[in-house]
Design an enzyme around this catalytic site. Structure first.
Site, PDB file in Angstrom:
ATOM      1  N   LYS A 298       0.815  -1.655  -0.097  1.00 16.68           N
ATOM      2  CA  LYS A 298       0.030   0.189   0.174  1.00 16.68           C
ATOM      3  C   LYS A 298       1.060   1.315   0.278  1.00 16.68           C
ATOM      4  O   LYS A 298       1.909   1.029   0.381  1.00 16.68           O
ATOM      5  CB  LYS A 298      -1.058  -0.541   1.354  1.00 16.68           C
ATOM      6  CG  LYS A 298      -1.688  -0.866   1.237  1.00 16.68           C
ATOM      7  CD  LYS A 298      -2.696  -1.308   2.507  1.00 16.68           C
ATOM      8  CE  LYS A 298      -3.578  -2.405   2.682  1.00 16.68           C
ATOM      9  NZ  LYS A 298      -4.259  -2.651   3.532  1.00 16.68           N
TER      10      LYS A 298
ATOM     11  N   TYR B 227     -11.640  -2.437  -2.359  1.00 18.07           N
ATOM     12  CA  TYR B 227     -12.561  -2.488  -1.803  1.00 18.07           C
ATOM     13  C   TYR B 227     -13.611  -2.884  -0.898  1.00 18.07           C
ATOM     14  O   TYR B 227     -14.844  -2.097  -0.806  1.00 18.07           O
ATOM     15  CB  TYR B 227     -11.619  -1.637  -0.573  1.00 18.07           C
ATOM     16  CG  TYR B 227     -10.762  -1.872  -0.465  1.00 18.07           C
ATOM     17  CD1 TYR B 227      -9.953  -3.540   0.745  1.00 18.07           C
ATOM     18  CD2 TYR B 227      -9.931  -1.094  -0.042  1.00 18.07           C
ATOM     19  CE1 TYR B 227      -9.343  -3.299   0.747  1.00 18.07           C
ATOM     20  CE2 TYR B 227      -7.737  -1.157   0.484  1.00 18.07           C
ATOM     21  CZ  TYR B 227      -8.161  -2.459   0.677  1.00 18.07           C
ATOM     22  OH  TYR B 227      -6.860  -2.656   1.818  1.00 18.07           O
TER      23      TYR B 227
ATOM     24  N   ASN C 247      -1.755  -0.080   7.406  1.00 18.74           N
ATOM     25  CA  ASN C 247      -1.112  -1.869   7.287  1.00 18.74           C
ATOM     26  C   ASN C 247      -0.727  -2.252   6.643  1.00 18.74           C
ATOM     27  O   ASN C 247      -0.189  -3.157   6.634  1.00 18.74           O
ATOM     28  CB  ASN C 247      -2.740  -2.889   8.081  1.00 18.74           C
ATOM     29  CG  ASN C 247      -3.333  -3.022   7.168  1.00 18.74           C
ATOM     30  OD1 ASN C 247      -3.063  -2.425   5.792  1.00 18.74           O
ATOM     31  ND2 ASN C 247      -4.287  -3.172   7.552  1.00 18.74           N
TER      32      ASN C 247
ATOM     33  N   HIS D  78      -1.976  -5.320   2.238  1.00 16.57           N
ATOM     34  CA  HIS D  78      -2.851  -6.255   0.730  1.00 16.57           C
ATOM     35  C   HIS D  78      -2.325  -7.336   0.684  1.00 16.57           C
ATOM     36  O   HIS D  78      -2.008  -7.616  -0.043  1.00 16.57           O
ATOM     37  CB  HIS D  78      -3.685  -5.250   0.438  1.00 16.57           C
ATOM     38  CG  HIS D  78      -4.495  -6.695   0.154  1.00 16.57           C
ATOM     39  ND1 HIS D  78      -5.854  -6.818   0.577  1.00 16.57           N
ATOM     40  CD2 HIS D  78      -5.226  -7.325  -1.453  1.00 16.57           C
ATOM     41  CE1 HIS D  78      -6.469  -7.072  -0.446  1.00 16.57           C
ATOM     42  NE2 HIS D  78      -6.047  -7.748  -0.882  1.00 16.57           N
TER      43      HIS D  78
ATOM     44  N   GLU E 253      -9.780 -10.128  -7.594  1.00 15.19           N
ATOM     45  CA  GLU E 253      -8.566  -8.991  -7.390  1.00 15.19           C
ATOM     46  C   GLU E 253      -7.248  -9.101  -8.276  1.00 15.19           C
ATOM     47  O   GLU E 253      -7.077  -8.226  -9.351  1.00 15.19           O
ATOM     48  CB  GLU E 253      -7.609  -9.213  -5.783  1.00 15.19           C
ATOM     49  CG  GLU E 253      -8.967  -8.052  -4.998  1.00 15.19           C
ATOM     50  CD  GLU E 253      -8.239  -9.089  -3.960  1.00 15.19           C
ATOM     51  OE1 GLU E 253      -7.390  -9.758  -3.761  1.00 15.19           O
ATOM     52  OE2 GLU E 253      -9.111  -8.769  -2.324  1.00 15.19           O
TER      53      GLU E 253
HETATM   54  P1  ABT Z   1      -6.597  -5.306   3.313  1.00 12.27           P
HETATM   55  O1  ABT Z   1      -5.604  -6.719   3.027  1.00 12.27           O
HETATM   56  O2  ABT Z   1      -6.430  -4.417   3.012  1.00 12.27           O
HETATM   57  O3  ABT Z   1      -7.993  -6.399   2.770  1.00 12.27           O
HETATM   58  O4  ABT Z   1      -7.216  -5.841   4.830  1.00 12.27           O
HETATM   59  P2  ABT Z   1      -8.043  -7.421   6.147  1.00 12.27           P
HETATM   60  O5  ABT Z   1      -8.065  -7.942   5.055  1.00 12.27           O
HETATM   61  O6  ABT Z   1      -6.581  -7.646   6.706  1.00 12.27           O
HETATM   62  O7  ABT Z   1      -8.594  -6.768   6.608  1.00 12.27           O
HETATM   63  P3  ABT Z   1     -10.464  -5.831   6.265  1.00 12.27           P
HETATM   64  B1  ABT Z   1     -11.235  -6.221   7.029  1.00 12.27           B
HETATM   65  O8  ABT Z   1     -10.208  -6.329   4.505  1.00 12.27           O
HETATM   66  O9  ABT Z   1      -9.665  -3.627   5.801  1.00 12.27           O
HETATM   67  C1  ABT Z   1      -9.492  -3.672   5.117  1.00 12.27           C
HETATM   68  C2  ABT Z   1      -8.388  -2.232   4.958  1.00 12.27           C
HETATM   69  O10 ABT Z   1      -9.757  -1.058   5.476  1.00 12.27           O
HETATM   70  C3  ABT Z   1      -9.311  -0.782   6.723  1.00 12.27           C
HETATM   71  N1  ABT Z   1     -10.032  -0.920   7.826  1.00 12.27           N
HETATM   72  C4  ABT Z   1     -10.788  -2.303   8.801  1.00 12.27           C
HETATM   73  C5  ABT Z   1     -10.107   0.258   8.876  1.00 12.27           C
HETATM   74  O11 ABT Z   1      -9.774   1.166   8.734  1.00 12.27           O
HETATM   75  N2  ABT Z   1     -10.722  -0.172   9.837  1.00 12.27           N
HETATM   76  C6  ABT Z   1     -12.301  -0.927  10.264  1.00 12.27           C
HETATM   77  O12 ABT Z   1     -12.234  -0.887  11.214  1.00 12.27           O
HETATM   78  C7  ABT Z   1     -11.811  -2.110   9.521  1.00 12.27           C
HETATM   79  C8  ABT Z   1     -12.405  -3.293  10.035  1.00 12.27           C
HETATM   80  C9  ABT Z   1      -7.991  -1.419   7.174  1.00 12.27           C
HETATM   81  C10 ABT Z   1      -7.736  -2.139   5.703  1.00 12.27           C
HETATM   82  N3  ABT Z   1      -7.078  -1.292   5.314  1.00 12.27           N
HETATM   83  N4  ABT Z   1      -6.245  -0.384   4.848  1.00 12.27           N
HETATM   84  N5  ABT Z   1      -5.313   0.577   5.473  1.00 12.27           N
HETATM   85 MG    MG Z   2      -9.082  -7.607   3.127  1.00 13.50          MG
END
Ligand code: ABT
Ligand code: MG
Length: 140
Positions: A3, A43, A106, A109, A120
């Site tokens: 990212k 997303y 984070n 992805h 994807e």
């Molecule tokens: P990705 O690999 O980015 O999809 O992350 P992951 O699958 O581990 O977690 P999910 B639930 O898909 O999160 C997608 C992105 O959304 C952000 N997020 C998620 C928040 O900011 N707040 C929240 O409460 C949640 C649940 C984290 C992930 N990416 N970023 N940046």
């Molecule tokens: Mg995810």
């Protein structure tokens, strides 16, 4: 996919190194600044959630490195190597556990199922951008 935060922090080499050293095969890679439209499609499962607008803003805020790796159980193992969504809950040794603090930054992805990976890959790559080759030195 690395990212924008991971690219800005110079973590591209380390991410690729970890997957390579595990034995996974890199078959596709590109650097791009995703449009808001592409970020929203990526997303789509989170459309309507409170954090969705910020997520789209973030993913389209800079360069990302999209990659396709192949190998035995890569989706499940890849998610383990990436770590928990919230870096504060990620184990040391995982990418997020080694590099992240905030859930909205984070670093990386990883596709969460084979089905998601297929969707994807089709979203980010054309078929002729993926290389077809056999790493005979890993698998017998
Ligand atoms: P990705 O690999 O980015 O999809 O992350 P992951 O699958 O581990 O977690 P999910 B639930 O898909 O999160 C997608 C992105 O959304 C952000 N997020 C998620 C928040 O900011 N707040 C929240 O409460 C949640 C649940 C984290 C992930 N990416 N970023 N940046
Ligand atoms: Mg995810």
């Amino acid at each position: 996919m690395i990212k924008p935060d991971g690219v800005h922090r110079g973590l591209v080499g380390d991410v690729i190194k970890r997957f390579e050293q595990r034995g996974y095969k890199l078959v596709g890679i590109k650097v791009l600044v995703p449009s808001r439209e592409l970020a929203a499609k990526h997303y789509a499962e989170h459309d309507g959630k409170p954090f969705f607008p910020k997520l789209v803003d973030f993913l389209s805020s800079g360069a990302v490195v999209a990659m396709v790796f192949e190998g035995k159980d890569i989706v499940r193992t890849g998610r383990t190597m990436v770590g928990a969504t919230n870096p504060l809950a990620s184990s040391p040794g995982t990418l997020r556990g080694d590099y992240g603090i905030d859930v909205g930054r984070n670093v990386i992805h990883g596709s969460d199922s084979v089905e998601s990976a297929m969707r994807e890959i089709a979203l980010w790559f054309k078929a002729d951008e993926l290389a077809d080759y056999t790493p005979a030195w890993i698998y017998e």
